[in-house]
Motif scaffolding. Structure first.
Motif, short mmCIF file in Angstrom:
data_model
loop_
_atom_site.label_atom_id
_atom_site.label_comp_id
_atom_site.label_asym_id
_atom_site.label_seq_id
_atom_site.Cartn_x
_atom_site.Cartn_y
_atom_site.Cartn_z
N GLU A 1 0.82 -1.21 0.00
CA GLU A 1 0.00 0.00 0.00
C GLU A 1 0.86 1.26 0.00
N ILE A 2 1.98 1.22 0.69
CA ILE A 2 2.91 2.35 0.66
C ILE A 2 3.45 2.55 -0.75
N LEU A 3 3.84 1.46 -1.37
CA LEU A 3 4.39 1.55 -2.73
C LEU A 3 3.35 2.07 -3.73
N SER A 4 2.08 1.88 -3.43
CA SER A 4 1.02 2.31 -4.35
C SER A 4 0.68 3.80 -4.23
N ILE A 5 1.20 4.47 -3.20
CA ILE A 5 0.79 5.85 -2.93
C ILE A 5 0.97 6.79 -4.14
N PRO A 6 2.11 6.78 -4.84
CA PRO A 6 2.23 7.70 -5.99
C PRO A 6 1.15 7.46 -7.05
N CYS B 1 13.98 7.12 -0.09
CA CYS B 1 14.89 7.72 0.88
C CYS B 1 15.23 6.71 1.98
N ASP B 2 16.49 6.62 2.31
CA ASP B 2 16.96 5.62 3.28
C ASP B 2 17.09 6.26 4.67
N TRP B 3 16.18 5.89 5.56
CA TRP B 3 16.22 6.39 6.93
C TRP B 3 16.73 5.33 7.91
N SER B 4 17.37 4.29 7.40
CA SER B 4 17.82 3.21 8.27
C SER B 4 18.81 3.67 9.35
N ALA C 1 5.77 14.46 1.41
CA ALA C 1 6.90 13.65 0.96
C ALA C 1 7.67 13.09 2.16
N LEU C 2 7.81 13.89 3.21
CA LEU C 2 8.48 13.40 4.42
C LEU C 2 7.71 12.23 5.02
N LEU C 3 6.39 12.33 5.02
CA LEU C 3 5.57 11.27 5.59
C LEU C 3 5.73 9.97 4.80
N TYR D 1 6.82 6.38 6.19
CA TYR D 1 6.04 5.16 6.05
C TYR D 1 6.93 4.01 5.55
N ALA D 2 7.73 4.28 4.53
CA ALA D 2 8.62 3.24 4.01
C ALA D 2 9.59 2.77 5.08
N PHE D 3 10.07 3.69 5.90
CA PHE D 3 11.00 3.35 6.97
C PHE D 3 10.32 2.53 8.06
#
Length: 336
Positions: A4-9, A185-188, A303-305, A309-311
């Motif tokens: 669902e996150i990947l579908s956002i765009p 974006c990599d927030w690891s 965009a930050l959100l 979400y991905a993180f």
């Protein structure tokens, strides 16, 4: 949740393509009503959307926004004097009795009632003068992601059509591409800094403060992390007293007038020994997290959100949790 996150765009692009006439009509109705204030009606993540839209409305239309307590109508039975106002109700399901009850009461008082929902054939949609379908499709994950972003985009586009702000509307049209980049974006490094921790602060200011509220909720829902959201100004009064060595702090800075003050707060907390990560290239003490700068200050927080979400989906799994099935929660909560 990951799917669902990947579908956002794509979900965002589909909504914008299909909803221009509806949004333009709603914007025209708001101009005709010319309300002295806007009132929001929502709970949970949807209430965080309305907090974001409160800032967006006040910064663009110059109209104050008040959050109404749904229980005023549903539990206490009080009819508010809203005849000159417009209201915006947000609910993914459109089912919650208290949201529907307050919306009906507002309409009966003479308010122009607008709704944003993922169920156009819902009680909330029928109770409103005009309903905007976010067209997000079924959301299976308990934690809202694509429906949150779609609701925020719908509200922001509504404001753009209301104020006839061409710059904002252009930025919204460009948002799907920015959101696709934000997912990558990599927030690891921030996740590594939280190893062994069970509590953190999330900071923002202005529109990004509303997004920090949503971020803190998602930490609780998906990762069993105690997260508190604060204004980057407010945290410097009392809350910073508990910030010590390695205490994790996530600071959400957009490219807007508040960025410098947010970064200043981030650096001051880093000087106390906290593990502070900020979405800005300006800090001298805090650590920079990667971010996507969009075409408008009001779209930056979205965009930050999406980056968050991905993180957080990956972070939850690193803690041995399934973010799709958080304990004690269900997808639709109907409160009276």
């Amino acid at each position: 949740m990951r799917a669902e996150i990947l579908s956002i765009p794509d979900v965002t692009a589909r909504f914008l393509d299909a909803s221009r006439d509806t949004l333009a009509d709603a914007g025209a109705k708001l101009r005709e009503k010319n309300p002295p204030f806007l009132a929001s009606i929502a709970r949970g993540s949807s209430d965080h959307v309305t907090a974001y839209l409160k800032y967006a409305t006040e910064l663009t239309a110059g109209i104050p926004v008040a959050s109404l307590g749904p229980s005023v109508a549903s539990i206490y039975g009080v009819a508010l004097k809203l005849e000159s106002a417009a209201t915006l109700s947000i609910s993914q399901s459109g089912k919650s009795p208290d949201i529907v009850s307050m919306t009906k009461a507002a309409r009966e008082s003479g308010a122009l009632t607008l709704a944003i929902t993922n169920e156009i054939n819902s009680d909330l949609a029928f109770a409103s003068d005009l309903a905007i379908d976010i067209l997000a499709g079924q959301e299976r994950s308990v934690a809202a992601t694509k429906t949150f972003v779609s609701s925020a985009v719908a509200g922001l586009a509504l404001i753009g059509h209301w104020t006839q702000d061409k710059e904002l509307l252009t930025a919204i049209d460009e948002l799907p591409k920015a959101l696709a980049a934000a997912i990558r974006c990599d927030w690891s490094p921030f996740g590594a800094a939280m190893k062994g921790e069970n509590s953190l602060f999330v900071l923002g200011r202005g529109p990004s403060l509303a997004i920090s509220n949503e971020v803190a909720l998602k930490f609780k829902e998906t990762s069993a992390m105690h997260a508190e959201s604060y204004s980057a100004a407010e945290v410097m009064h009392g809350p910073k007293a508990i910030v010590g060595k390695d205490f994790p702090v996530l600071v959400l800075a957009a490219r807007d007038a508040a960025e410098d003050s947010i970064v200043e707060a981030a650096d001051r907390l880093a000087e106390q020994g906290a593990a502070v990560f900020v979405t800005s290239a300006k800090p001298s003490k805090a650590t920079t997290l990667p971010f996507i700068a969009t075409a408008h200050p009001l779209t930056d927080p979205l965009a930050l959100l999406v980056s968050f979400y991905a993180f957080v989906e990956d972070f939850a799994r690193s803690r041995g949790l399934n973010p799709d099935e958080p304990p004690h929660l269900r997808k639709v909560t109907e409160t009276i």
